[in-house]
Design an enzyme around this catalytic site. Structure first.
Site, PDB file in Angstrom:
ATOM      1  N   SER A 129     -18.257  -8.039 -38.186  1.00 54.25           N
ATOM      2  CA  SER A 129     -18.443  -9.156 -37.684  1.00 54.25           C
ATOM      3  C   SER A 129     -19.772  -9.516 -37.233  1.00 54.25           C
ATOM      4  O   SER A 129     -20.615  -8.764 -36.700  1.00 54.25           O
ATOM      5  CB  SER A 129     -17.503  -9.619 -36.424  1.00 54.25           C
ATOM      6  OG  SER A 129     -17.927 -11.234 -36.341  1.00 54.25           O
ATOM      7  N   LYS A 184     -10.000  -7.444 -36.097  1.00 52.06           N
ATOM      8  CA  LYS A 184     -10.904  -8.677 -36.784  1.00 52.06           C
ATOM      9  C   LYS A 184     -10.364  -9.704 -37.127  1.00 52.06           C
ATOM     10  O   LYS A 184     -10.891 -10.753 -37.055  1.00 52.06           O
ATOM     11  CB  LYS A 184     -11.445  -7.713 -38.067  1.00 52.06           C
ATOM     12  CG  LYS A 184     -12.511  -8.604 -38.898  1.00 52.06           C
ATOM     13  CD  LYS A 184     -13.575  -9.150 -38.056  1.00 52.06           C
ATOM     14  CE  LYS A 184     -14.834  -9.814 -38.961  1.00 52.06           C
ATOM     15  NZ  LYS A 184     -14.553 -10.922 -39.613  1.00 52.06           N
ATOM     16  N   HIS A 187     -10.031 -11.632 -33.916  1.00 53.54           N
ATOM     17  CA  HIS A 187     -11.150 -12.228 -33.765  1.00 53.54           C
ATOM     18  C   HIS A 187     -11.489 -13.234 -34.358  1.00 53.54           C
ATOM     19  O   HIS A 187     -11.997 -14.282 -33.781  1.00 53.54           O
ATOM     20  CB  HIS A 187     -12.353 -11.245 -34.103  1.00 53.54           C
ATOM     21  CG  HIS A 187     -13.593 -11.624 -34.280  1.00 53.54           C
ATOM     22  ND1 HIS A 187     -14.262 -12.301 -35.222  1.00 53.54           N
ATOM     23  CD2 HIS A 187     -14.795 -11.352 -33.302  1.00 53.54           C
ATOM     24  CE1 HIS A 187     -15.357 -12.583 -35.161  1.00 53.54           C
ATOM     25  NE2 HIS A 187     -15.676 -12.188 -33.762  1.00 53.54           N
ATOM     26  N   ASN A 188     -11.299 -13.435 -35.682  1.00 53.45           N
ATOM     27  CA  ASN A 188     -11.645 -14.694 -36.368  1.00 53.45           C
ATOM     28  C   ASN A 188     -10.820 -15.700 -35.932  1.00 53.45           C
ATOM     29  O   ASN A 188     -10.979 -16.966 -35.994  1.00 53.45           O
ATOM     30  CB  ASN A 188     -11.406 -14.283 -37.762  1.00 53.45           C
ATOM     31  CG  ASN A 188     -12.495 -13.413 -38.353  1.00 53.45           C
ATOM     32  OD1 ASN A 188     -13.119 -12.723 -37.970  1.00 53.45           O
ATOM     33  ND2 ASN A 188     -12.675 -13.656 -39.833  1.00 53.45           N
ATOM     34  N   GLU A 191     -12.057 -17.305 -33.112  1.00 48.42           N
ATOM     35  CA  GLU A 191     -13.417 -18.080 -33.366  1.00 48.42           C
ATOM     36  C   GLU A 191     -12.795 -19.166 -33.787  1.00 48.42           C
ATOM     37  O   GLU A 191     -13.516 -20.087 -33.349  1.00 48.42           O
ATOM     38  CB  GLU A 191     -14.079 -17.215 -34.605  1.00 48.42           C
ATOM     39  CG  GLU A 191     -15.235 -17.590 -35.185  1.00 48.42           C
ATOM     40  CD  GLU A 191     -15.558 -16.957 -36.423  1.00 48.42           C
ATOM     41  OE1 GLU A 191     -15.817 -17.813 -37.615  1.00 48.42           O
ATOM     42  OE2 GLU A 191     -15.688 -15.781 -36.231  1.00 48.42           O
TER      43      GLU A 191
END
Length: 473
Positions: A129, A184, A187-188, A191
């Site tokens: 990222s 990940k 995380h997105n 986000e």
């Protein structure tokens, strides 16, 4: 030089930048791209004079690598990854390592780990990222897969990763098979929530307070100095200062209000549904993008459907501060949801996730990097078994401090007809989580009435189920 440290396949911008980052940190890299003209162009321009070898075939790339070979794929997620794995395998020996650095779905990484290990190879599926800049200057790297592969890539990954203030790298082993890509993905998803909440703060200031882009630039500039200090607040500040050269208008005002997405937010929501974990803020952020996409329908509906006027009567400066507090409180709840989801996934898939380490990996280099993540690391360092971030003293106190303003902002938004799905869902999550009793008792009665699904009783031990003949009287 005949023995290169690592090979990389896929020379789009992310791939090129990772190669340059590796070379800049003292590692030699062999590169290949399916369209070989890209290899030549890269070697003649950005890679010229560097310890990088341009290869015109996979065979040439693998032949020049140190043992165990490390081959990193930076190609489009899905079938292209599987296709390249099959192309690389014939040129590998037992113990060699294939690394997938794309945005792959975690079940694919679980499958690929098993598949390659059965053939005697090792696999790493790693989230990367930070976008193009991060890839070049230091991304957040979240590796998972075959644990035996980690010692062979650790030095490279931790060297090229972003660093926090004390020099610690934003990269640590996450866990087996799909763990890296799962983290990940979350995380997105977070986000998505962060971006939507910032957009709601912007929209409230524009619609209800009539603030110009220049005025909001100053607001976000100030917010970036405090507890909201983060990459996304920082770039929002910069975006609001940008002027369109064609029209002279603020750039943000000439961009059409229809948002795209690549699917990781949807994957996060789907996983939450599969595991039975409430992540409403991520889901609402995904749905907000879906709502934005039906632009023509919204334009047509706006001429027919009526609602209140978005006009605020009161102390505008005070309301801006309340929006800031609402944003921070909502952000806490969004991250709490993400960590609750990762906790459930760790249990479901047998991963030993270190939640403090994950916060450190996100502290710099990645899109959601923020000062606030240091507080999350402290919370899990203090209590590794913490069930929910909301129960940590710092976050509990932060919610208590900001709660009244948060509620007022959501109420005012409803009264003025301004949609705030992320703010509202985060507040509903908080109120739901703090409720010892919810109306699911009635829901269970309904399910039992029409489908004999049974229910538990408040006066009996958990795990005992009962059914009522609702029409017997």
């Amino acid at each position: 030089m005949s023995d290169y440290d690592i090979g990389l396949i896929g020379l789009a911008v992310m791939g090129e930048n990772l190669v340059l980052n590796m070379e800049n940190h003292g590692f030699s890299v062999a590169v290949f791209n399916r369209t070989v003209s890209k290899v030549d162009k890269f070697m003649q321009n950005r890679a010229q004079g560097k310890n990088i070898k341009g290869c015109h075939s996979i065979e040439e790339l693998t032949a020049g690598l140190k043992r165990p070979r490390r081959v990193m794929l930076m190609v489009k997620a899905g079938k292209p990854v599987d296709d390249f794995i099959e192309l690389v395998i014939p040129h590998l020996e037992e113990g060699d390592i294939i690394i997938d650095g794309g945005n792959s779905h975690f079940p694919d990484s679980i499958r690929r780990t098993r598949y390659l290990e059965e053939k005697g190879f090792l696999f790493i599926g790693t989230g990367v990222s930070g976008g193009e800049e991060g890839a070049l200057k230091g991304p957040s790297i979240m590796p998972g897969g075959s644990p035996k592969a980690w010692p062979h890539v650790r030095e490279i990954f931790q060297s090229i990763a972003a660093k926090v203030e004390d020099g610690s790298p934003c990269c640590e082993w996450v866990g087996n098979d799909g763990a890296g890509h799962y983290v990940k993905m979350v995380h997105n998803g977070i986000e998505y929530g962060d971006m939507q909440m910032i957009c709601e703060a912007y929209f409230l200031m524009e619609k209800t307070l009539g603030k110009s882009a220049a005025e909001m630039h100053e607001v976000f500039k100030e917010w970036n100095k405090g507890e909201l200090d983060s990459y996304l607040i920082e770039i929002t500040r910069d975006i609001l200062a940008k002027t369109d050269t064609e029209t002279g208008k603020p750039m943000v005002e000439v961009i059409l209000d229809t948002a795209g997405q690549k699917g990781t937010g949807k994957w996060t929501s789907q996983s939450a549904l599969d595991l039975g974990i409430p992540t409403p803020t991520v889901a609402e952020a995904v749905f907000a993008r879906c709502m934005s996409a039906i632009k023509e329908e919204r334009v047509a509906a706006s001429t027919q459907l009526k609602g209140p006027k978005a006009r605020f009567d009161g102390d505008k400066k005070d309301f801006v501060e309340k929006i800031r507090k609402a944003l921070y409180a909502s952000k806490i709840c969004s991250y709490a949801q993400g960590y609750q989801l990762m906790r459930a996934a760790a249990k479901e898939y047998g991963w030993d996730l270190k939640f403090g380490d994950i916060a450190l990996m996100w502290r710099n280099g990645c899109i959601i990097r923020a000062q606030f993540l240091g507080k999350i690391k402290q919370a899990f360092d203090k209590n590794p078994g913490l069930e929910n971030l909301l129960l940590d003293d710092y976050f509990k106190n932060a919610i208590e401090t900001n709660q009244a303003a948060w509620r007022e902002v959501v109420v005012r938004a409803v009264e003025m007809g301004v949609p705030v799905p992320a703010f509202g869902s985060a507040l509903a999550y908080y109120d739901g989580y703090r409720s010892a009793r919810l109306p699911a008792n009635l829901l269970q009665a309904q399910r039992d009435y029409f489908g004999a699904h049974t229910y538990e009783r408040v006066d009996k031990p958990r795990g005992e189920f009962f059914h009522t003949e609702w029409l017997s009287d």
